[in-house]
Design an enzyme around this catalytic site. Structure first.
Site, PDB file in Angstrom:
ATOM      1  N   GLY A  49       2.614  -6.796  -1.407  1.00 25.69           N
ATOM      2  CA  GLY A  49       1.239  -6.966  -0.992  1.00 25.69           C
ATOM      3  C   GLY A  49       0.631  -5.610  -0.737  1.00 25.69           C
ATOM      4  CD  GLN A  54      -0.976  -1.128   2.812  1.00 25.26           C
ATOM      5  OE1 GLN A  54      -1.140  -2.274   2.404  1.00 25.26           O
ATOM      6  NE2 GLN A  54       0.209  -0.546   2.849  1.00 25.26           N
ATOM      7  CG  LEU A 103       3.959  -0.288  -0.806  1.00 24.46           C
ATOM      8  CD1 LEU A 103       2.934  -0.829  -1.786  1.00 24.46           C
ATOM      9  CD2 LEU A 103       5.126   0.358  -1.558  1.00 24.46           C
ATOM     10  CG  HIS A 144       3.344  -6.531   6.262  1.00 25.70           C
ATOM     11  ND1 HIS A 144       4.418  -5.788   6.715  1.00 25.70           N
ATOM     12  CD2 HIS A 144       2.568  -5.656   5.555  1.00 25.70           C
ATOM     13  CE1 HIS A 144       4.274  -4.530   6.324  1.00 25.70           C
ATOM     14  NE2 HIS A 144       3.170  -4.427   5.609  1.00 25.70           N
ATOM     15  CD  GLU A 145       0.300  -6.874   2.539  1.00 26.10           C
ATOM     16  OE1 GLU A 145      -0.584  -5.992   2.627  1.00 26.10           O
ATOM     17  OE2 GLU A 145       1.494  -6.604   2.378  1.00 26.10           O
ATOM     18  CG  HIS A 148      -1.725  -3.290   6.273  1.00 22.02           C
ATOM     19  ND1 HIS A 148      -1.363  -2.026   6.675  1.00 22.02           N
ATOM     20  CD2 HIS A 148      -0.663  -3.778   5.594  1.00 22.02           C
ATOM     21  CE1 HIS A 148      -0.132  -1.759   6.262  1.00 22.02           C
ATOM     22  NE2 HIS A 148       0.331  -2.815   5.603  1.00 22.02           N
TER      23      HIS A 148
HETATM   24 NI    NI Z   1       2.193  -2.838   4.652  1.00 15.04          NI
END
Ligand code: NI
Length: 191
Positions: A49, A54, A103, A144-145, A148
């Protein structure tokens, strides 16, 4: 379309709340290019993802896709999914623990607790409403996504800092045991 640079831990953008995407902007060429860039960057990095912050864009947009991911071999597949302005509702009280990586946090993994059953409401890239129920590891990936977008990284949620590990040490000391645990999570909660 282009592969964009992924920001790393310490970049202030990763710690800034992302803004709602106005409905009328979704169809614009600029926004559609951003969606394509996000997908291309996620795939180039073998991510499960990727969220717009990001790649330096503070908007509530993220992409998910798991297709026999070499970075996360135990993850159940997720078809390509674009979420705009996602909202997560937790269903029930069950939680599970799993290693996560990111990432934006190179070469680090750690154990995080996630709700085992969620419902995600969002818009797709055409601005149409989307409701997805997810369980287990897949539910964790969604959480998790969306984290962000709220300036939260998995390192903030690590249940015990002693679980932090580099990828090399994970492979050497934790992977075998964890593959068994991950399979149990998949078996118990499905996806
Ligand atoms: Ni992440």
């Amino acid at each position: 379309m282009s592969v964009r640079k992924i920001l790393h831990l310490g970049h202030p953008t990763l710690r800034t709340l992302a803004k709602e995407v106005p409905l009328e902007e979704i169809a614009s060429p600029e926004f559609q290019t951003l969606v394509d860039d996000l997908i291309e960057t996620m795939r180039a990095a073998n991510g499960a993802g990727l969220a717009a912050p990001q790649i330096g864009e503070l908007v509530r947009l993220c992409a998910l896709e798991v297709n026999k991911n070499p970075r996360y071999p135990y993850k159940p597949d997720i078809p390509l999914t674009i979420l705009i302005n996602p909202v997560i509702e937790v269903i029930g009280q069950e939680a599970f623990q799993n290693y996560e990586g990111c990432l934006s946090v190179p070469n680090l993994r750690g154990v995080v607790s996630r709700a085992a059953h969620i419902r995600v409401s969002a818009l797709n890239r055409h601005g149409e409403p989307l409701v997805i129920e997810a369980k287990g590891i897949t539910a964790g990936t969604y959480q998790h996504e969306v984290d962000h977008l709220d300036a939260t990284l998995f390192v903030d949620r690590v249940v015990d800092r002693q679980t932090l590990t580099t990828w090399e040490q994970f492979d050497e000391f934790h992977k075998e045991e964890w593959l068994v645990a991950a399979a149990q999570i998949v078996e118990r909660f499905g996806s």
